[in-house]
Structure formats: C-alpha cells, structure tokens
Write a protein that holds these residues in place. Structure first.
Motif: not given
Length: 203
Positions: A125-134, A145-152
């Motif tokens: 997740f450290l490598a995955f989530l930041p790819q989609f946030v400037p 946080t929003g992307l993480a909730l969608v992933f869940m």
C-alpha cells in the motif's frame, strides 16, 4: 478517483491470496453467513496496513529489518497453524458437512489476524496508493484515505462473491466423501504454501 485506480484495484483484489483461501474454506465448511463474516474479517485486516501507509508508518516498517522479520514470522506461524487445523479437519476451517460451527467473532478475529500479520501488505500500500495522488496535493492524505476506503469496499465485494460461489456449491461438493478429502488437503496445502511464500520474502 481515476479509472486506472479502479481497474488496478479490481485486479489486485480478485487475485487469489490468503484472504480468498480463507473465505472459500469457511464458506464451504460453514455456509454463506460464515463466509461473509470471514470476508469482512479479511477486509478489516487490511485497514491497519492502509492506515500505516497513509501515516507513513509503513516506511518505518520497511526500514526496520527486525520489525519486518518479527511480523513476517508471526504471519508465517499463523498460516502454518491454519494449515494444520485444516489438515486435522478441525476448527473453523473444517471442510465437512457437519463441521463444528465456530462463533462469528472467532471467524472475524481469524480473518483480521490473517491479513494483519502480513507485512508485505503495508509495503504494497505504501507503493500503491501514492501513485494515484499528486505529491504536491494539499489534501493528499484525505485523497489517499478515500482511495483506501474504495479499495476496502472492492475487497469485501470480491471476497463476498467468492463466499457466494463456494456456499452455492457447498451441498453438491460436500455430498461426495472423496471431494471433501481433496478439499481438506487442498486448503491445507494452500495455507502451507502461502506461509512458505511469505517466509521467502526478504526485507
């Protein structure tokens, strides 16, 4: 949110792993309701990893060889213990028509522990989530946080589909003694293999 995130997330959550194996085993052994509880537990188990990634703790875990190894060995031990439980035909993962029904809280707890004790999720997740946030976004933490909730949500939906699939086939499969033996052995080997794969991950 982008379509690329949704597409990538769907690919990730649909890939068979420990959560999928656990959900399938519980659904076959105890039915749909238990399978959905197992799916919920596995989903909740990734929440600490996501929080760690957003807060930056995952980077500290990745930088500490001792912390990573301790968490990894705990995860390996838990997976091998599950493999042993299935092989013996006992416990919540028993694949039998008359399987002993464990309390839903036990199924939920084991599902949480299964993913909580997997250190590679924090690094992922450290490598995955930041790819989609400037990187320069002022609300980067909130976006992640929003992307993480969608992933869940996607994770639970995918695991729920596995639970429905397994529960639908439960009576047909478990009516055959030979199939039950193969399933029990197959799940035991799967958990052991996942444990050994986790053990082979280097810091």
């Amino acid at each position: 949110m982008t379509w690329s995130f949704l597409a990538t997330a769907l690919i990730v959550v649909l890939m068979p792993g420990t959560g999928v194996v656990y959900t399938l085993a519980v659904s076959l052994g105890q039915g749909l309701r238990a399978g959905l509880v197992a799916a919920a537990g596995c989903t909740l188990g990734i929440l600490p990893h996501m929080a760690a990634s957003i807060l930056g703790f995952a980077a500290l875990l990745h930088a500490s060889a001792v912390a990573f190894q301790v968490l990894k060995l705990a995860g390996v031990a838990f997976l091998l213990w599950m493999a042993w439980q299935v092989w013996r035909g006992t416990g919540a993962l028993s694949v039998e028509r008359q399987a002993t029904h464990r309390r839903m809280s036990r199924l939920l707890r084991d599902g949480v522990a299964l993913n909580l004790l997997n250190p590679k999720l924090s690094v992922f997740f450290l490598a995955f989530l930041p790819q989609f946030v400037p990187a320069d976004a002022p609300d980067a933490a909130w976006r992640m946080t929003g992307l993480a909730l969608v992933f869940m949500v996607l994770t639970f939906a995918a695991f729920a589909l596995y639970a429905v699939f397994a529960a639908t086939l439960r009576d047909r499969v478990l009516s055959r003694p030979g199939a039950m033996a193969w399933l029990r052995g197959g799940f035991a080997v799967s958990f052991a293999a996942l444990g050994l794969r986790l053990a082979s991950i280097e810091w």
